[in-house]
Write a protein that holds these residues in place. Structure first.
Motif, PDB file in Angstrom:
ATOM      1  N   GLU A 136       0.804  -1.222   0.000  1.00 47.89           N
ATOM      2  CA  GLU A 136       0.000   0.000   0.000  1.00 47.89           C
ATOM      3  C   GLU A 136       0.840   1.276   0.000  1.00 47.89           C
ATOM      4  N   ASN A 137       2.003   1.244   0.663  1.00 45.85           N
ATOM      5  CA  ASN A 137       2.851   2.433   0.682  1.00 45.85           C
ATOM      6  C   ASN A 137       3.892   2.407  -0.440  1.00 45.85           C
ATOM      7  N   LYS A 138       3.651   1.535  -1.445  1.00 44.80           N
ATOM      8  CA  LYS A 138       4.473   1.421  -2.650  1.00 44.80           C
ATOM      9  C   LYS A 138       5.828   0.758  -2.419  1.00 44.80           C
ATOM     10  N   ASP A 139       6.039   0.163  -1.229  1.00 49.88           N
ATOM     11  CA  ASP A 139       7.249  -0.622  -0.999  1.00 49.88           C
ATOM     12  C   ASP A 139       7.175  -1.885  -1.847  1.00 49.88           C
TER      13      ASP A 139
ATOM     14  N   GLN B  87       0.019  -4.995  -5.714  1.00 51.44           N
ATOM     15  CA  GLN B  87       0.304  -5.203  -7.129  1.00 51.44           C
ATOM     16  C   GLN B  87       1.446  -6.208  -7.222  1.00 51.44           C
ATOM     17  N   TYR B  88       1.389  -7.075  -8.226  1.00 50.72           N
ATOM     18  CA  TYR B  88       2.491  -7.988  -8.518  1.00 50.72           C
ATOM     19  C   TYR B  88       3.212  -7.488  -9.762  1.00 50.72           C
ATOM     20  N   LYS B  89       4.551  -7.486  -9.696  1.00 49.99           N
ATOM     21  CA  LYS B  89       5.373  -7.061 -10.828  1.00 49.99           C
ATOM     22  C   LYS B  89       6.380  -8.140 -11.165  1.00 49.99           C
ATOM     23  N   ASN B  90       6.612  -8.343 -12.455  1.00 49.81           N
ATOM     24  CA  ASN B  90       7.699  -9.194 -12.900  1.00 49.81           C
ATOM     25  C   ASN B  90       8.920  -8.293 -13.062  1.00 49.81           C
ATOM     26  N   LYS B  91       9.964  -8.564 -12.302  1.00 52.20           N
ATOM     27  CA  LYS B  91      11.167  -7.729 -12.322  1.00 52.20           C
ATOM     28  C   LYS B  91      12.219  -8.242 -13.298  1.00 52.20           C
TER      29      LYS B  91
END
Length: 116
Positions: free
Chosen positions: A73-76, A95-99
């Motif tokens: 929520e705090n973008k960490d 959110q899930y991100k593929n790095k």
């Protein structure tokens, strides 16, 4: 009883605001008679991501393949990788991100059947 294989499960591209290069499969669902939860499998292409969103139910996730980040929520950004489990509680923004720039991030996502 039902036994299925992910290779036999229809793969559709997620078409919604905030999504980039994510595919979804639902190998076990309420249509199969699941009384409580459904299993979904998300494949996130390199550089792709799910929407930054929230909802009134929990997710229980298991990373099958790849590495990425679970954004809070705090973008960490919290690193996730193959073999990791992650839980997102009701109403948590996430959110899930593929790095990766080469490999897919593939994960199982269990949710209450009412929300699939």
């Amino acid at each position: 009883m039902k036994i299925t294989n992910l290779d036999q499960t229809t793969k559709t591209i997620m078409d919604m605001e905030g999504v980039k290069d994510v595919f979804k499969q639902v190998p076990l669902s309420k249509e199969d008679g699941a009384p409580n939860f459904v299993f979904r499998v998300f494949s996130v292409e390199p550089g792709g991501h799910t929407p930054y969103h929230q909802h009134p139910f929990e997710h229980l996730n298991y990373v099958i393949e790849g590495k990425g980040a679970l954004v809070s929520e705090n973008k960490d950004e919290h690193s996730i990788k193959q073999g990791d489990f992650a839980m997102v509680l009701p109403n948590e923004i996430h959110q899930y991100k593929n790095k990766s720039d080469q490999d897919q991030l593939i994960m199982i996502c269990a949710v209450p059947k009412e929300f699939e």
